[in-house]
Design an enzyme around this catalytic site. Sequence first.
Site, mmCIF file in Angstrom:
data_model
loop_
_atom_site.group_PDB
_atom_site.id
_atom_site.type_symbol
_atom_site.label_atom_id
_atom_site.label_comp_id
_atom_site.label_asym_id
_atom_site.label_seq_id
_atom_site.Cartn_x
_atom_site.Cartn_y
_atom_site.Cartn_z
ATOM 1 N N GLY A 253 4.364 9.433 3.960
ATOM 2 C CA GLY A 253 4.020 10.453 3.143
ATOM 3 C C GLY A 253 4.510 10.914 1.961
ATOM 4 N N GLU B 102 8.007 1.699 10.261
ATOM 5 C CA GLU B 102 7.534 2.831 9.038
ATOM 6 C C GLU B 102 8.848 3.090 8.334
ATOM 7 O OE1 GLU B 102 4.007 4.857 10.541
ATOM 8 O OE2 GLU B 102 5.584 5.864 11.536
ATOM 9 N N SER C 33 2.395 5.354 3.558
ATOM 10 C CA SER C 33 1.656 5.433 2.545
ATOM 11 C C SER C 33 0.575 4.250 2.524
ATOM 12 C CB SER C 33 2.395 5.412 1.361
ATOM 13 O OG SER C 33 3.200 6.943 1.474
ATOM 14 N N GLU D 276 9.290 11.645 12.278
ATOM 15 C CA GLU D 276 9.278 13.134 12.497
ATOM 16 C C GLU D 276 9.717 13.474 13.823
ATOM 17 O OE1 GLU D 276 4.937 13.456 11.336
ATOM 18 O OE2 GLU D 276 5.366 12.667 9.303
HETATM 19 C C1 PEP Z 1 2.985 8.278 9.506
HETATM 20 O O1 PEP Z 1 3.306 9.372 9.552
HETATM 21 O O2 PEP Z 1 3.120 7.400 10.510
HETATM 22 C C2 PEP Z 1 2.352 7.466 8.175
HETATM 23 C C3 PEP Z 1 2.484 6.289 8.038
HETATM 24 O O3 PEP Z 1 2.095 8.489 7.351
HETATM 25 P P1 PEP Z 1 1.606 8.147 5.938
HETATM 26 O O4 PEP Z 1 0.671 7.168 6.244
HETATM 27 O O5 PEP Z 1 0.954 9.630 5.457
HETATM 28 O O6 PEP Z 1 2.582 7.825 4.976
#
Ligand code: PEP
Length: 251
Positions: free
Chosen positions: A174, A168, A214, A98
């Site tokens: 998300g 990630e 997620s 982000e």
């Molecule tokens: C994150 O934003 O680092 C993340 C893993 O978000 P989420 O678990 O909501 O996918």
Amino acid sequence: MRRKIVAGNWKMNKTLSQGHILVDEILSLTNVSTDILKIIAPPFIHLASVSEQLSSRTDFAVAAQDCHHINSGAYTGEVSAEMIASSGAKFVIIGHSERRLYAAENNELLAQKVNIALANNLSPIFCIGENSDERNANIHLEAVRTQIKEGLFHLSPADFNKVIIAYEPVWAIGTGLTATSHQAQGVHNFIRTEINKKYGKEISENCSILYGGSCNASNAKELFSCIDIDGGLIGGASLKSADFAAIINSY
Ligand code: PEP
């Protein structure tokens, strides 16, 4: 040091009192266990207070969600690594997708943030991961390699040893779309192999590589059982005490 870690990134959520309640609930739902390090990453403004709240639990630590790349000066609205360290936090998330997307942070800037974090005795949790176009074009490994090379591989072995990596995949953050354990393990193994090539076996084996995207109470156990996955960086599910505790307790 390679540790099992479950970290919760609250992002821009929770007032101070809501955060305190969440932390109290997480503490009551989890056993004291130094086997797994639990890290809470609240917004900057709550860092000192949450650090104080967790001060009696050595199995918990606090992280900031970002830091500025310069230590002090006329940068209105920014927060430095030195300030974060003075709040009691021990970790800082750097390069979250982000931040890369909304604040246009590139690897060159992120490498500077890593340096300033380490200079202030904060361990970076350095986020990397391909987007959906890169995954669909089957160039996700190259994308991840570039991120670690440009963001981290300038570090000395001693400094690299203090870094935690969070893989990630952006398409999983998300979205409810989790990487399968097979997909995640494949990339984690690739990352560890790249670290081995650069820094050698001992340092690559010592590096904690977390999965994020997620991750929830139903899929955490399988993901965390993979040999190169050392825990998770959790977004949405870290905002609900029962869900976050279930992820910790499933490990
Ligand atoms: C994150 O934003 O680092 C993340 C893993 O978000 P989420 O678990 O909501 O996918």
